[in-house]
Every structure is written in C-alpha cells, then in structure tokens.
Design a protein around this motif. Structure first.
Motif, PDB file in Angstrom:
ATOM      1  N   VAL A 123       1.174  -0.817   0.143  1.00  0.00           N
ATOM      2  CA  VAL A 123      -0.063  -0.272  -0.120  1.00  0.00           C
ATOM      3  C   VAL A 123       0.614   1.279  -0.164  1.00  0.00           C
ATOM      4  N   HIS A 124       0.566   1.754  -0.676  1.00  0.00           N
ATOM      5  CA  HIS A 124       1.541   3.530  -0.934  1.00  0.00           C
ATOM      6  C   HIS A 124       0.165   4.432  -1.268  1.00  0.00           C
ATOM      7  N   LYS A 125       1.009   6.360  -0.417  1.00  0.00           N
ATOM      8  CA  LYS A 125       0.073   6.985  -1.031  1.00  0.00           C
ATOM      9  C   LYS A 125       0.006   7.381  -2.596  1.00  0.00           C
ATOM     10  N   ALA A 126      -0.573   7.519  -2.993  1.00  0.00           N
ATOM     11  CA  ALA A 126      -0.800   8.236  -4.269  1.00  0.00           C
ATOM     12  C   ALA A 126       0.031   8.824  -4.851  1.00  0.00           C
ATOM     13  N   LYS A 127       0.552   9.677  -5.587  1.00  0.00           N
ATOM     14  CA  LYS A 127       1.734  10.671  -5.995  1.00  0.00           C
ATOM     15  C   LYS A 127      -0.049  10.656  -7.187  1.00  0.00           C
ATOM     16  N   LEU A 128      -0.138  12.873  -7.467  1.00  0.00           N
ATOM     17  CA  LEU A 128      -0.726  13.653  -8.041  1.00  0.00           C
ATOM     18  C   LEU A 128      -0.638  13.271  -9.503  1.00  0.00           C
ATOM     19  N   SER A 129       0.421  12.169 -10.190  1.00  0.00           N
ATOM     20  CA  SER A 129       0.248  12.203 -11.252  1.00  0.00           C
ATOM     21  C   SER A 129      -0.498  10.725 -11.525  1.00  0.00           C
ATOM     22  N   GLU A 130      -0.805   9.836 -10.730  1.00  0.00           N
ATOM     23  CA  GLU A 130      -1.586   9.420 -10.925  1.00  0.00           C
ATOM     24  C   GLU A 130      -3.189   9.023 -10.557  1.00  0.00           C
ATOM     25  N   ILE A 131      -3.296  10.714 -10.666  1.00  0.00           N
ATOM     26  CA  ILE A 131      -4.943  10.757 -10.055  1.00  0.00           C
ATOM     27  C   ILE A 131      -5.376  10.152 -11.777  1.00  0.00           C
ATOM     28  N   ILE A 187      -3.158   3.425  -2.883  1.00  0.00           N
ATOM     29  CA  ILE A 187      -3.245   2.543  -3.743  1.00  0.00           C
ATOM     30  C   ILE A 187      -2.123   1.027  -3.556  1.00  0.00           C
ATOM     31  N   VAL A 188      -2.896   0.091  -4.161  1.00  0.00           N
ATOM     32  CA  VAL A 188      -2.350  -1.057  -4.599  1.00  0.00           C
ATOM     33  C   VAL A 188      -1.815  -1.230  -6.081  1.00  0.00           C
ATOM     34  N   LYS A 189      -1.129  -1.309  -6.373  1.00  0.00           N
ATOM     35  CA  LYS A 189      -0.129  -1.871  -7.759  1.00  0.00           C
ATOM     36  C   LYS A 189       0.592  -2.764  -8.101  1.00  0.00           C
ATOM     37  N   ASP A 190       0.843  -3.251  -9.362  1.00  0.00           N
ATOM     38  CA  ASP A 190       0.917  -4.743  -9.653  1.00  0.00           C
ATOM     39  C   ASP A 190       1.292  -4.002 -11.073  1.00  0.00           C
ATOM     40  N   GLY A 191       2.938  -3.938 -10.585  1.00  0.00           N
ATOM     41  CA  GLY A 191       4.025  -3.334 -11.652  1.00  0.00           C
ATOM     42  C   GLY A 191       3.250  -1.788 -11.670  1.00  0.00           C
ATOM     43  N   ASP A 192       3.152  -1.658 -12.975  1.00  0.00           N
ATOM     44  CA  ASP A 192       2.883  -0.020 -13.110  1.00  0.00           C
ATOM     45  C   ASP A 192       0.927   0.159 -12.697  1.00  0.00           C
ATOM     46  N   LYS A 193       0.355  -0.471 -13.139  1.00  0.00           N
ATOM     47  CA  LYS A 193      -1.027  -0.831 -12.925  1.00  0.00           C
ATOM     48  C   LYS A 193      -1.722  -0.475 -11.505  1.00  0.00           C
ATOM     49  N   ILE A 194      -2.539  -0.129 -10.912  1.00  0.00           N
ATOM     50  CA  ILE A 194      -3.549   0.442 -10.052  1.00  0.00           C
ATOM     51  C   ILE A 194      -4.632  -0.576  -9.772  1.00  0.00           C
ATOM     52  N   MET A 195      -4.117  -1.121  -8.611  1.00  0.00           N
ATOM     53  CA  MET A 195      -5.444  -2.527  -8.828  1.00  0.00           C
ATOM     54  C   MET A 195      -6.405  -1.576  -7.867  1.00  0.00           C
ATOM     55  N   ALA A 196      -5.873  -1.434  -6.882  1.00  0.00           N
ATOM     56  CA  ALA A 196      -7.655  -1.356  -5.755  1.00  0.00           C
ATOM     57  C   ALA A 196      -6.685   0.505  -5.437  1.00  0.00           C
ATOM     58  N   CYS A 197      -8.120   1.245  -4.987  1.00  0.00           N
ATOM     59  CA  CYS A 197      -7.566   2.266  -4.370  1.00  0.00           C
ATOM     60  C   CYS A 197      -9.325   3.244  -3.365  1.00  0.00           C
ATOM     61  N   ARG A 222     -10.595  -8.489 -10.871  1.00  0.00           N
ATOM     62  CA  ARG A 222     -10.286  -9.882 -10.934  1.00  0.00           C
ATOM     63  C   ARG A 222      -9.571  -9.944  -9.394  1.00  0.00           C
ATOM     64  N   GLU A 223      -9.058  -9.387  -8.835  1.00  0.00           N
ATOM     65  CA  GLU A 223      -8.509  -8.830  -7.546  1.00  0.00           C
ATOM     66  C   GLU A 223      -9.088  -8.643  -5.984  1.00  0.00           C
ATOM     67  N   ARG A 224      -9.936  -9.082  -6.148  1.00  0.00           N
ATOM     68  CA  ARG A 224     -11.787  -8.653  -5.146  1.00  0.00           C
ATOM     69  C   ARG A 224     -11.094 -10.311  -4.611  1.00  0.00           C
ATOM     70  N   THR A 225     -11.836  -9.486  -2.917  1.00  0.00           N
ATOM     71  CA  THR A 225     -11.758 -11.227  -1.952  1.00  0.00           C
ATOM     72  C   THR A 225     -10.335 -11.211  -1.761  1.00  0.00           C
ATOM     73  N   ARG A 226      -9.711 -10.571  -1.412  1.00  0.00           N
ATOM     74  CA  ARG A 226      -7.843 -10.787  -1.325  1.00  0.00           C
ATOM     75  C   ARG A 226      -8.005  -9.465  -0.135  1.00  0.00           C
ATOM     76  N   GLY A 227      -9.166  -8.438   0.362  1.00  0.00           N
ATOM     77  CA  GLY A 227      -8.470  -8.118   1.283  1.00  0.00           C
ATOM     78  C   GLY A 227      -7.664  -6.342   0.880  1.00  0.00           C
ATOM     79  N   LEU A 228      -7.843  -6.136  -0.288  1.00  0.00           N
ATOM     80  CA  LEU A 228      -7.085  -4.896  -0.551  1.00  0.00           C
ATOM     81  C   LEU A 228      -7.850  -4.109  -0.140  1.00  0.00           C
ATOM     82  N   ALA A 229      -9.302  -3.687  -0.128  1.00  0.00           N
ATOM     83  CA  ALA A 229     -10.293  -2.680   0.530  1.00  0.00           C
ATOM     84  C   ALA A 229      -9.922  -1.939   1.632  1.00  0.00           C
ATOM     85  N   THR A 230      -9.933  -3.398   2.536  1.00  0.00           N
ATOM     86  CA  THR A 230      -9.816  -3.055   4.207  1.00  0.00           C
ATOM     87  C   THR A 230      -8.329  -2.917   3.946  1.00  0.00           C
TER      88      THR A 230
END
Length: 149
Positions: A2-10, A55-65, A95-103
């Motif tokens: 988990v990391h804090k998003a940057k303005l460039s990711e908005i 956010i949580v990323k997989d590579g350079d793509k955001i999977m959850a926010c 495809r990333e749901r039920t992994r607890g990312l939102a929590t």
C-alpha cells in the motif's frame, strides 16, 4: 504494497472511480464533464492537503484504491471540530477482489485522516461493503435521504 498516491496517478484513480460508478449503475447521474470536474477538484484537494488516495499496484497499474477527504460542509463547519473525514473511491478491479485490499487501503486512509486531526469519519457503503466496515467499527447513523423525482 500500500502506498500513498502521487498527483501523477490521479487520472488512473479517476478511471477506477468511473468504473465504480458504471458497476453501481450511477453513470447516467454524472454530468457530461464529470471527469474533468473530478480531476480539477482532486488536484485542488491534493494541493491543499485535504485529500489523499491510497493504492495497491501490480507493476505500474493500480489494482485498488481508497480515498480520504477532509470535509467541512454545513452543519459541521459550525461545530467545535469544524471538519470530518470522508472515505470514498473504494474500488478494487474485479480480478483482485476478495484479497482484503479494500480493507487494507481503508485502514491506511483512516490512519491518514487521523493524522490530519479528524475525529469522525463518514462513508457511503454498498451492501457488500457494510459488513466489512462494521468489522472496522463503523456504525449506521440516523441520517435519512429523500429521493425527489
């Protein structure tokens, strides 16, 4: 993870927000220029340190926010504590749901809001989300709504 998003990711976060609206059936409620208005508002809030997304990323793509917003609307702006926190934009790609990312993201957002002096946090929960938020200590309030047609 988990990391804090940057303005460039908005822009990518806004796309996830729009996916959430599509899945919820609310796209037809949005103004034609909603995407641009959301972007302008979020940039303003980020620059004033009144919003943050985690956010949580997989590579350079955001999977959850998950977003945290400091709000001071009526009547709260008249209280001794004139602001409260709002959690929104909680979304995980299917495809990333039920992994607890939102929590995990919600917990990071709560910590950020707490660090800003927030003492009350509000959110709008989907039916699927209510049990998750209840486990985190959120309770139903006495707020009521009237939909005018």
């Amino acid at each position: 993870m988990v990391h804090k998003a940057k303005l460039s990711e908005i822009d990518e976060i806004i796309e996830l927000k729009l996916s959430m609206f599509r899945e919820s059936g609310y796209m037809d409620l949005l103004a034609d220029d909603a995407k641009q208005r959301i972007r302008q508002k979020y940039i303003h809030l980020y620059q004033n340190d009144e919003a943050a997304h985690f956010i949580v990323k997989d590579g350079d793509k955001i999977m959850a926010c998950c977003g945290g917003f400091i709000k001071s609307d009526i009547p709260y702006c008249f209280f001794k504590q004139p602001f409260y926190g709002f959690i929104g934009d909680v979304y995980t790609v299917p495809r990333e749901r039920t992994r607890g990312l939102a929590t995990e993201l919600t917990k990071a957002t709560i910590a950020w809001l707490k660090s800003k002096g927030v003492r009350t946090i509000r959110l709008l929960a989907s039916e699927q989300g209510k049990p998750i938020y209840q486990k985190m200590g959120f309770v139903n309030t006495d707020e009521m709504a009237l939909a005018l047609q």
